[in-house]
Design an enzyme around this catalytic site. Structure first.
Site, short mmCIF file in Angstrom:
data_model
loop_
_atom_site.label_atom_id
_atom_site.label_comp_id
_atom_site.label_asym_id
_atom_site.label_seq_id
_atom_site.Cartn_x
_atom_site.Cartn_y
_atom_site.Cartn_z
CB ILE A 152 169.19 81.18 29.46
CG1 ILE A 152 168.02 81.39 30.42
CG2 ILE A 152 169.31 79.72 29.05
CD1 ILE A 152 166.64 81.23 29.80
CG ASP A 201 166.80 70.57 25.50
OD1 ASP A 201 166.90 70.43 26.74
OD2 ASP A 201 166.19 69.75 24.77
N GLY A 203 164.92 79.43 17.45
CA GLY A 203 166.20 78.87 16.98
C GLY A 203 165.94 77.72 16.03
CE1 TYR A 222 162.09 71.67 17.42
CE2 TYR A 222 160.55 72.46 19.07
CZ TYR A 222 161.32 71.45 18.54
OH TYR A 222 161.30 70.20 19.14
N1 AR6 Z 1 171.02 81.15 26.27
C1 AR6 Z 1 170.03 81.93 25.78
N2 AR6 Z 1 169.53 81.80 24.55
C2 AR6 Z 1 170.04 80.83 23.76
C3 AR6 Z 1 171.08 79.95 24.20
C4 AR6 Z 1 171.57 80.16 25.52
N3 AR6 Z 1 172.54 79.39 26.04
N4 AR6 Z 1 171.35 79.08 23.19
C5 AR6 Z 1 170.54 79.40 22.16
N5 AR6 Z 1 169.75 80.45 22.49
P1 AR6 Z 1 166.69 76.88 20.43
P2 AR6 Z 1 163.90 76.17 19.78
C6 AR6 Z 1 168.68 81.12 21.72
O1 AR6 Z 1 167.17 76.33 19.14
O2 AR6 Z 1 163.94 77.02 18.56
C7 AR6 Z 1 166.63 71.84 20.80
O3 AR6 Z 1 167.34 70.83 20.11
C8 AR6 Z 1 168.66 80.92 20.23
O4 AR6 Z 1 169.49 81.88 19.60
O5 AR6 Z 1 167.47 76.58 21.65
O6 AR6 Z 1 162.71 76.28 20.68
C9 AR6 Z 1 165.46 71.26 21.59
O7 AR6 Z 1 165.76 69.98 22.12
C10 AR6 Z 1 167.19 81.14 19.91
O8 AR6 Z 1 166.90 82.53 19.78
O9 AR6 Z 1 165.16 76.38 20.74
C11 AR6 Z 1 164.39 71.19 20.54
O10 AR6 Z 1 164.56 70.03 19.75
C12 AR6 Z 1 166.46 80.65 21.15
O11 AR6 Z 1 167.46 80.56 22.17
C13 AR6 Z 1 164.65 72.42 19.69
O12 AR6 Z 1 166.05 72.71 19.87
C14 AR6 Z 1 165.76 79.31 21.00
O13 AR6 Z 1 166.58 78.45 20.22
C15 AR6 Z 1 163.86 73.60 20.18
O14 AR6 Z 1 164.05 74.68 19.28
#
Ligand code: AR6
Length: 174
Positions: free
Chosen positions: A14, A37, A127, A129
């Site tokens: 992203i 993040d 991810g 969460y």
């Molecule tokens: N681009 C697109 N998608 C991604 C990327 C990227 N660069 N990196 C991961 N994903 P997550 P959450 C996907 O864990 O579950 C953080 O520590 C990943 O495969 O990023 O909402 C925050 O500070 C998954 O499908 O977010 C919070 O503490 C999706 O993005 C916590 O994680 C979301 O994964 C939030 O957890």
């Protein structure tokens, strides 16, 4: 007839998306973390964190509540703004779907206030969460489809990190 934004799907990172708004799956502290993040703060540079700290010092002293959204600069990312939203941690004992839907709805509302036309979303909460991908995809697509119109937002782009996530979203958005 007024129609909502078109939905597109992309497999990728992203932080590489050219869009008016990139949505961050943040946590309540707004001060960074792992996953999307971490990538957004790393590639966007320190300006994003500086604005997040200001938000913590003003409106969001206790942090950003789950389901809400707030905008900052996008720093060095190829976007104008980052909209930070806090997804719910998945629970087996409590239905938190409404909070997850709220993340998409509130992010779109903030994007609309900014006049954004293109908005890139990750699969919020699926991810770290722990939200099951299939259910997370269903809620994401349904919520965007029922977004109130008219809105400045013409394109909602879901950016899925891997092939599996892309295919699950394609089942709902296809
Ligand atoms: N681009 C697109 N998608 C991604 C990327 C990227 N660069 N990196 C991961 N994903 P997550 P959450 C996907 O864990 O579950 C953080 O520590 C990943 O495969 O990023 O909402 C925050 O500070 C998954 O499908 O977010 C919070 O503490 C999706 O993005 C916590 O994680 C979301 O994964 C939030 O957890």
């Amino acid at each position: 007839m007024s129609t909502g934004p078109s939905i597109t799907l992309v497999q990728g990172d992203i932080t590489e998306q050219q869009a008016d708004v990139i949505v961050n799956a943040a946590n309540s502290s707004l001060l960074g973390g792992g996953g999307v993040d971490g990538a957004i703060h790393r590639r966007g540079g320190p300006e994003i964190l500086a604005e997040c700290r200001k938000l913590r010092a003003s409106h969001y002293g206790k942090g950003l509540p789950t389901g809400q959204a707030v905008a900052t600069t996008a720093g060095r990312l190829p976007a104008q703004w980052v909209v930070h939203t806090v997804g719910p941690v998945h629970s087996r004992s409590e239905d938190r779907s409404e909070l997850l839907a709220s993340c998409y709805r509130e992010s779109l509302r903030v994007a609309d206030e900014l006049g954004a036309r293109t908005v890139a979303f990750p699969a919020i909460s699926t991810g770290i969460y722990g939200w099951p991908l299939d259910d997370g995809a269903r809620i994401a697509v349904e919520t965007v489809r029922t977004t109130p119109t008219p809105t400045s937002v013409q394109e909602v782009r879901f950016v899925l990190f891997d092939r599996q996530a892309y295919e699950v979203f394609a089942r709902y958005a296809g």
